[in-house]
Scaffold this motif. Structure first.
Motif, PDB file in Angstrom:
ATOM      1  N   PHE A 269       1.423  -1.386   0.081  1.00 59.54           N
ATOM      2  CA  PHE A 269      -0.397  -0.068   0.025  1.00 59.54           C
ATOM      3  C   PHE A 269       1.392   0.917  -0.031  1.00 59.54           C
ATOM      4  O   PHE A 269      -0.010   2.470  -0.897  1.00 59.54           O
ATOM      5  CB  PHE A 269      -1.117   0.207   1.350  1.00 59.54           C
ATOM      6  N   ALA A 270       2.472   1.340   0.664  1.00 59.34           N
ATOM      7  CA  ALA A 270       3.456   2.590   0.333  1.00 59.34           C
ATOM      8  C   ALA A 270       3.221   2.548  -1.259  1.00 59.34           C
ATOM      9  O   ALA A 270       3.756   4.104  -0.870  1.00 59.34           O
ATOM     10  CB  ALA A 270       4.349   1.981   1.836  1.00 59.34           C
ATOM     11  N   HIS A 271       3.608   1.944  -1.685  1.00 54.71           N
ATOM     12  CA  HIS A 271       4.405   1.902  -2.691  1.00 54.71           C
ATOM     13  C   HIS A 271       3.188   2.217  -3.479  1.00 54.71           C
ATOM     14  O   HIS A 271       3.593   3.481  -4.186  1.00 54.71           O
ATOM     15  CB  HIS A 271       4.414   0.165  -3.408  1.00 54.71           C
ATOM     16  N   GLU A 272       1.953   2.139  -3.789  1.00 60.05           N
ATOM     17  CA  GLU A 272       0.691   2.223  -3.976  1.00 60.05           C
ATOM     18  C   GLU A 272       0.498   3.575  -4.264  1.00 60.05           C
ATOM     19  O   GLU A 272       0.644   4.630  -4.754  1.00 60.05           O
ATOM     20  CB  GLU A 272      -0.401   1.057  -4.031  1.00 60.05           C
ATOM     21  N   TRP A 273       0.303   4.242  -3.058  1.00 65.58           N
ATOM     22  CA  TRP A 273      -0.089   5.304  -2.628  1.00 65.58           C
ATOM     23  C   TRP A 273       0.982   6.358  -2.646  1.00 65.58           C
ATOM     24  O   TRP A 273       0.408   7.842  -3.811  1.00 65.58           O
ATOM     25  CB  TRP A 273      -0.302   5.573  -0.718  1.00 65.58           C
ATOM     26  N   ILE A 283       7.166  17.271  -5.965  1.00 64.31           N
ATOM     27  CA  ILE A 283       8.115  16.633  -5.005  1.00 64.31           C
ATOM     28  C   ILE A 283       7.866  14.814  -4.773  1.00 64.31           C
ATOM     29  O   ILE A 283       8.742  14.650  -4.621  1.00 64.31           O
ATOM     30  CB  ILE A 283       7.618  17.295  -4.032  1.00 64.31           C
ATOM     31  N   PHE A 284       7.089  14.401  -5.148  1.00 67.40           N
ATOM     32  CA  PHE A 284       6.391  13.092  -4.931  1.00 67.40           C
ATOM     33  C   PHE A 284       7.277  12.053  -5.567  1.00 67.40           C
ATOM     34  O   PHE A 284       6.685  11.197  -6.187  1.00 67.40           O
ATOM     35  CB  PHE A 284       5.194  12.775  -5.182  1.00 67.40           C
ATOM     36  N   GLU A 285       7.360  13.019  -7.232  1.00 69.10           N
ATOM     37  CA  GLU A 285       8.633  12.246  -7.758  1.00 69.10           C
ATOM     38  C   GLU A 285       9.444  11.019  -6.786  1.00 69.10           C
ATOM     39  O   GLU A 285      10.211   9.989  -8.157  1.00 69.10           O
ATOM     40  CB  GLU A 285       8.784  12.828  -8.989  1.00 69.10           C
ATOM     41  N   LEU A 289      12.198   7.602  -1.666  1.00 69.48           N
ATOM     42  CA  LEU A 289      12.792   8.544  -0.785  1.00 69.48           C
ATOM     43  C   LEU A 289      12.317   8.878   0.069  1.00 69.48           C
ATOM     44  O   LEU A 289      12.638   9.001   1.445  1.00 69.48           O
ATOM     45  CB  LEU A 289      13.286   9.778  -1.378  1.00 69.48           C
ATOM     46  N   PHE A 290      10.432   8.891   0.090  1.00 76.08           N
ATOM     47  CA  PHE A 290       9.640   9.114   0.579  1.00 76.08           C
ATOM     48  C   PHE A 290       9.460   7.579   1.738  1.00 76.08           C
ATOM     49  O   PHE A 290       9.149   7.256   2.793  1.00 76.08           O
ATOM     50  CB  PHE A 290       8.127   9.315   0.670  1.00 76.08           C
ATOM     51  N   PHE A 291       9.527   6.544   1.201  1.00 75.97           N
ATOM     52  CA  PHE A 291       9.283   5.595   1.215  1.00 75.97           C
ATOM     53  C   PHE A 291      10.302   4.851   2.302  1.00 75.97           C
ATOM     54  O   PHE A 291      10.452   4.196   3.235  1.00 75.97           O
ATOM     55  CB  PHE A 291       9.567   4.518  -0.188  1.00 75.97           C
ATOM     56  N   GLY A 292      11.749   5.499   2.049  1.00 73.77           N
ATOM     57  CA  GLY A 292      12.890   4.985   2.760  1.00 73.77           C
ATOM     58  C   GLY A 292      12.077   6.047   3.763  1.00 73.77           C
ATOM     59  O   GLY A 292      13.213   5.130   5.159  1.00 73.77           O
TER      60      GLY A 292
END
Length: 317
Positions: A269-273, A283-285, A289-292
């Motif tokens: 779900f984190a990958h998909e979201w 910025i979310f491209e 980084l945010f998953f890390g």
């Protein structure tokens, strides 16, 4: 006793929650698809937990088994155009995983620690290159599209139940395995390999059994993945797939099995979201980084994984 009671309660709570939420999930094809992916990847994560959490083996080539299951189903069904041969394809996949596990284990277990991990990575990369270059059989980078599967597997709600039952069956099998004398010996090897060896046990043989058992479960997960996606490409053999198994195990909690379900849910779900947010703001491209950052936060607050940390607090109470 406390750990067993905690694990059983968690398992019952998860299964009941999934069944209760089923009517709501089935109304959305997207959510239903995501849940099926969680179930299949959770089995894959549990197979890796048998290695890392219960035997103390760190493998960088676990995707090799996942890809073996996926490609065995994809190649046989696509070449023959006979969906009824699915059971035979799965049997072939299991036989191949046992053979591959014995070969890799026999050659690589004689070295330890990082050297073993590097050898497993080398084998995985070798199979990745073969699948990429042998395009006449594997489809190369394009993969194998439109894999013919029995009609019953094309119904999402039916496949949801099948994937859920598959998850429960694999969990019960692995739980029985780790609680058996074999499983206790594997855990003893994880804690102190030299002491177990001094007691007269053949450590190499037990590690080999662990690799083979883990590989068979991962292969079954790969076969289910191919049936569900009806498409296979080289990504099933990539290093990213092994990293996913490692993250699922660590996030959920090593040595818990059930933690792989939570780890699979968080990663899927984190990958998909996070990836979907790339369309909202530039910025979310760099969503990886945010998953890390999310992974770091989980490790900080759950140092033994989600299930492992909660279990420890439960036992202390």
């Amino acid at each position: 006793m406390g750990e067993k009671l905690f694990t059983n309660k968690i398992l019952i709570a998860v299964v009941l929650s999934l069944l209760v939420l089923l009517p709501f999930v089935s109304d959305s094809r997207f959510l239903l698809t995501m849940m099926i992916q969680v179930f299949i990847l959770a089995v894959y994560g549990m197979s890796y937990d048998l290695l890392l959490g219960y035997t103390g083996i760190v493998s960088f080539g676990h995707a090799l088994f996942f890809g073996t299951g996926a490609y065995s189903v994809g190649i046989l069904l696509s070449k023959t155009k006979e969906p009824g041969l699915l059971p035979l394809a799965i049997l072939i996949a299991v036989a191949m995983s046992v053979l591959v596990g014995v070969i890799i284990g026999g050659l690589s277990l004689r070295v330890k620690d990082v050297y073993f991990s590097m050898i497993t990575l080398a084998f995985a990369e070798l199979f990745f290159i073969i699948s990429e270059k042998w395009s006449s059989l594997t489809g190369g980078n394009d993969g194998i599209p439109s894999i013919p599967v029995p009609a019953i597997f094309r119904e999402r709600i039916v496949f949801y139940y099948m994937a859920l039952l598959f998850l429960i069956a694999m969990y019960l099998f692995l739980r029985r395995l780790v609680n058996s004398p074999l499983g206790r010996t594997l855990q003893a090897i994880r804690e102190n390999e030299h002491r177990v060896e001094s007691l007269g046990y053949n450590v190499l043989q037990f590690k080999l059994l662990s690799i083979v058992a883990s590989g068979v479960v991962a292969t079954l997960a790969g076969a289910m993945w191919a049936i569900f996606q009806r498409y296979v490409n080289t990504s099933v053999l990539g290093l990213d797939r092994t990293v996913d198994a490692l993250l699922m195990t660590i996030i959920g909690g090593t040595g818990t099995l059930i933690g792989a379900v939570f780890g699979s849910g968080v990663i899927t779900f984190a990958h998909e979201w996070l990836s979907s947010l790339s369309t909202v703001h530039p910025i979310f491209e760099r969503w990886l980084l945010f998953f890390g950052i999310l992974y770091i936060v989980i490790v900080m607050f759950f140092p033994k994984g989600i299930v492992g940390t909660i279990r420890d607090r439960w036992i202390r109470r």
